[in-house]
Design a protein around this motif. Structure first.
Motif, PDB file in Angstrom:
ATOM      1  N   VAL A 169       0.838  -1.193   0.000  1.00  0.00           N
ATOM      2  CA  VAL A 169       0.000   0.000   0.000  1.00  0.00           C
ATOM      3  C   VAL A 169       0.878   1.249   0.000  1.00  0.00           C
ATOM      4  CG1 VAL A 169      -1.663   1.354   1.343  1.00  0.00           C
ATOM      5  CG2 VAL A 169      -1.975  -1.116   1.095  1.00  0.00           C
ATOM      6  N   HIS A 170       1.880   1.280   0.884  1.00  0.00           N
ATOM      7  CA  HIS A 170       2.771   2.437   0.925  1.00  0.00           C
ATOM      8  C   HIS A 170       3.608   2.532  -0.351  1.00  0.00           C
ATOM      9  CE1 HIS A 170       2.278   4.677   4.575  1.00  0.00           C
ATOM     10  NE2 HIS A 170       2.255   3.581   5.316  1.00  0.00           N
ATOM     11  N   GLU A 171       4.031   1.398  -0.875  1.00  0.00           N
ATOM     12  CA  GLU A 171       4.831   1.409  -2.099  1.00  0.00           C
ATOM     13  C   GLU A 171       4.081   2.077  -3.241  1.00  0.00           C
ATOM     14  OE1 GLU A 171       6.890  -1.777  -5.213  1.00  0.00           O
ATOM     15  OE2 GLU A 171       6.153  -2.474  -3.265  1.00  0.00           O
ATOM     16  N   VAL A 172       2.783   1.804  -3.332  1.00  0.00           N
ATOM     17  CA  VAL A 172       1.975   2.382  -4.408  1.00  0.00           C
ATOM     18  C   VAL A 172       1.550   3.819  -4.092  1.00  0.00           C
ATOM     19  CG1 VAL A 172      -0.229   2.190  -5.640  1.00  0.00           C
ATOM     20  CG2 VAL A 172       1.157   0.151  -5.230  1.00  0.00           C
ATOM     21  N   LEU A 173       1.164   4.081  -2.836  1.00  0.00           N
ATOM     22  CA  LEU A 173       0.557   5.369  -2.512  1.00  0.00           C
ATOM     23  C   LEU A 173       1.536   6.468  -2.144  1.00  0.00           C
ATOM     24  CD1 LEU A 173      -2.631   4.398  -0.470  1.00  0.00           C
ATOM     25  CD2 LEU A 173      -2.366   4.674  -2.928  1.00  0.00           C
ATOM     26  N   ASP A 174       2.657   6.129  -1.557  1.00  0.00           N
ATOM     27  CA  ASP A 174       3.577   7.173  -1.093  1.00  0.00           C
ATOM     28  C   ASP A 174       3.946   8.166  -2.190  1.00  0.00           C
ATOM     29  OD1 ASP A 174       3.512   6.200   1.454  1.00  0.00           O
ATOM     30  OD2 ASP A 174       5.571   5.472   1.500  1.00  0.00           O
ATOM     31  N   PRO A 175       4.270   7.703  -3.401  1.00  0.00           N
ATOM     32  CA  PRO A 175       4.612   8.673  -4.451  1.00  0.00           C
ATOM     33  C   PRO A 175       3.415   9.499  -4.923  1.00  0.00           C
ATOM     34  CG  PRO A 175       5.438   6.467  -4.975  1.00  0.00           C
ATOM     35  CD  PRO A 175       4.461   6.320  -3.871  1.00  0.00           C
ATOM     36  N   LEU A 176       2.213   9.121  -4.500  1.00  0.00           N
ATOM     37  CA  LEU A 176       0.995   9.759  -4.995  1.00  0.00           C
ATOM     38  C   LEU A 176       0.283  10.581  -3.931  1.00  0.00           C
ATOM     39  CD1 LEU A 176      -0.429   6.697  -6.974  1.00  0.00           C
ATOM     40  CD2 LEU A 176       0.852   8.641  -7.900  1.00  0.00           C
ATOM     41  N   GLY A 197      -3.319  15.387   3.953  1.00  0.00           N
ATOM     42  CA  GLY A 197      -4.598  15.999   3.602  1.00  0.00           C
ATOM     43  C   GLY A 197      -5.529  15.069   2.859  1.00  0.00           C
ATOM     44  N   ILE A 198      -5.424  13.770   3.160  1.00  0.00           N
ATOM     45  CA  ILE A 198      -6.251  12.759   2.503  1.00  0.00           C
ATOM     46  C   ILE A 198      -7.300  12.258   3.490  1.00  0.00           C
ATOM     47  CG2 ILE A 198      -6.240  10.516   1.338  1.00  0.00           C
ATOM     48  CD1 ILE A 198      -3.152  11.000   0.960  1.00  0.00           C
ATOM     49  N   ALA A 199      -8.561  12.251   3.111  1.00  0.00           N
ATOM     50  CA  ALA A 199      -9.621  11.699   3.959  1.00  0.00           C
ATOM     51  C   ALA A 199      -9.552  10.180   3.877  1.00  0.00           C
ATOM     52  CB  ALA A 199     -10.980  12.209   3.499  1.00  0.00           C
ATOM     53  N   HIS A 200      -9.328   9.521   5.001  1.00  0.00           N
ATOM     54  CA  HIS A 200      -9.022   8.086   5.002  1.00  0.00           C
ATOM     55  C   HIS A 200     -10.058   7.282   5.778  1.00  0.00           C
ATOM     56  CE1 HIS A 200      -7.194   4.558   7.059  1.00  0.00           C
ATOM     57  NE2 HIS A 200      -6.737   4.313   5.847  1.00  0.00           N
ATOM     58  N   LEU A 201     -10.426   6.144   5.195  1.00  0.00           N
ATOM     59  CA  LEU A 201     -11.310   5.185   5.841  1.00  0.00           C
ATOM     60  C   LEU A 201     -10.693   3.807   5.678  1.00  0.00           C
ATOM     61  CD1 LEU A 201     -14.184   5.069   7.214  1.00  0.00           C
ATOM     62  CD2 LEU A 201     -15.081   4.449   4.958  1.00  0.00           C
ATOM     63  N   ASP A 202     -10.679   3.025   6.749  1.00  0.00           N
ATOM     64  CA  ASP A 202     -10.136   1.673   6.696  1.00  0.00           C
ATOM     65  C   ASP A 202     -11.282   0.674   6.656  1.00  0.00           C
ATOM     66  OD1 ASP A 202      -7.376   0.244   7.101  1.00  0.00           O
ATOM     67  OD2 ASP A 202      -8.797  -0.904   8.318  1.00  0.00           O
ATOM     68  N   GLY A 203     -11.098  -0.413   5.918  1.00  0.00           N
ATOM     69  CA  GLY A 203     -12.163  -1.404   5.799  1.00  0.00           C
ATOM     70  C   GLY A 203     -11.686  -2.816   5.985  1.00  0.00           C
ATOM     71  N   GLY A 211       0.503  13.619  -3.024  1.00  0.00           N
ATOM     72  CA  GLY A 211       0.023  14.904  -3.519  1.00  0.00           C
ATOM     73  C   GLY A 211      -1.208  14.764  -4.393  1.00  0.00           C
ATOM     74  N   GLU A 212      -1.244  13.715  -5.216  1.00  0.00           N
ATOM     75  CA  GLU A 212      -2.405  13.467  -6.073  1.00  0.00           C
ATOM     76  C   GLU A 212      -3.634  13.069  -5.251  1.00  0.00           C
ATOM     77  OE1 GLU A 212      -2.419  14.005  -9.211  1.00  0.00           O
ATOM     78  OE2 GLU A 212      -0.388  13.784  -9.985  1.00  0.00           O
ATOM     79  N   LEU A 213      -3.399  12.393  -4.133  1.00  0.00           N
ATOM     80  CA  LEU A 213      -4.497  11.908  -3.301  1.00  0.00           C
ATOM     81  C   LEU A 213      -5.084  12.993  -2.409  1.00  0.00           C
ATOM     82  CD1 LEU A 213      -2.978   8.470  -2.305  1.00  0.00           C
ATOM     83  CD2 LEU A 213      -5.219   8.758  -3.379  1.00  0.00           C
ATOM     84  N   ALA A 214      -4.322  14.049  -2.155  1.00  0.00           N
ATOM     85  CA  ALA A 214      -4.797  15.124  -1.278  1.00  0.00           C
ATOM     86  C   ALA A 214      -6.130  15.667  -1.779  1.00  0.00           C
ATOM     87  CB  ALA A 214      -3.758  16.233  -1.216  1.00  0.00           C
ATOM     88  N   GLY A 215      -7.093  15.758  -0.861  1.00  0.00           N
ATOM     89  CA  GLY A 215      -8.415  16.247  -1.222  1.00  0.00           C
ATOM     90  C   GLY A 215      -9.365  15.170  -1.705  1.00  0.00           C
ATOM     91  N   ARG A 216      -8.866  13.948  -1.869  1.00  0.00           N
ATOM     92  CA  ARG A 216      -9.721  12.836  -2.292  1.00  0.00           C
ATOM     93  C   ARG A 216     -10.035  11.946  -1.096  1.00  0.00           C
ATOM     94  NH1 ARG A 216      -9.051  13.015  -7.983  1.00  0.00           N
ATOM     95  NH2 ARG A 216      -7.077  14.035  -8.552  1.00  0.00           N
ATOM     96  N   ALA A 217     -10.977  11.043  -1.284  1.00  0.00           N
ATOM     97  CA  ALA A 217     -11.316  10.063  -0.254  1.00  0.00           C
ATOM     98  C   ALA A 217     -10.602   8.749  -0.569  1.00  0.00           C
ATOM     99  CB  ALA A 217     -12.822   9.844  -0.193  1.00  0.00           C
TER     100      ALA A 217
END
Length: 232
Positions: free
Chosen positions: A82-89, A120-126, A91-97
């Motif tokens: 998850v971190h490998e894919v999301l860490d570089p992104l 600045g990312i709204a996060h929900l765990d499932g 900035g792109e994820l900021a403001g998204r859910a």
């Protein structure tokens, strides 16, 4: 609250799904069939072909997928991926859910929530209490914790996958319940397999044994209530 899963009354959510293993593919299929604008991405090629035939859009990169969605669903191999894919992104994820349904520990879920908050990312765990074949069917449920706003905004969409349950702002609670419930299931299956192995030398088949084991174990679950009340 709207009933269309969009939070805006438009009827369609721009949603992206990262990870198209058996479970990710099942989640994405339910979204496409419900008419949501669905973009999908997978690290290895070919996994998106069936979804594209249903109407999904395949993204060439994870970044392309993130940019295409207001709601980003992540269903990958483990916490590290998850971190490998999301860490570089970030900035792109900021403001998204962001909804992470990758199986993780409670501590890892809380760590990801803290990472998301800083970005600045709204996060929900499932935590998904189902197998891929049962997504959207009777008995399927998904447990959530983290951002109450994200849960409320997209609850109707989440209900496409199964009954949705929210456990509060602590992002680790869904994972905790998930692992605790799985612990009981794994012990039950192990007990059944041990029992089947015990009677096999006497010529009793697993099919014959299950005809007695299943109703017996089902009836014994009634003792959970008595045990729970005695503990409190």
């Amino acid at each position: 609250m709207t009933t269309d899963g969009s939070g805006s009354g438009s009827g369609s959510v721009r949603v992206s799904v990262l990870g198209l293993g058996a479970m990710g593919g099942a989640l994405a299929t339910a979204l496409v069939k419900a008419g949501h604008t669905t973009t999908v991405w997978n690290r290895s090629p070919g996994k998106a072909d069936g979804l594209v035939a249903l109407g999904a859009r395949a993204a060439a990169t994870a970044g392309d997928a993130v940019r295409a969605g207001d709601l980003v669903i992540v269903c990958l191999f483990d916490h590290a991926s998850v971190h490998e894919v999301l860490d570089p992104l970030s900035g792109e994820l900021a403001g998204r859910a962001l909804v992470n349904v990758t199986t993780t520990s409670p501590e890892q879920s809380r760590e990801l929530a803290a990472w998301a908050d800083r970005a600045g990312i709204a996060h929900l765990d499932g935590g998904i209490m189902a197998v891929p074949q049962t997504i959207g069917g009777p008995g399927s449920s998904v447990l959530y914790s983290g951002s109450a706003d994200v849960f409320q905004r997209y609850e109707a969409l989440f209900d496409l996958w199964g009954t949705s349950a929210y456990f509060g702002e602590d992002a680790g609670l869904a994972s905790l319940y998930d692992l605790a419930l799985l612990a009981g299931m794994y012990v039950m299956f192990a007990g059944f397999m041990q029992g089947a192995a015990m009677v096999a030398p006497a010529g009793v088949s697993a099919r014959e044994f299950v005809s007695r084991a299943a109703p017996w174990l089902t009836s014994m679950t009634g003792a959970f209530q008595e045990y729970a009340w005695s503990r409190n």
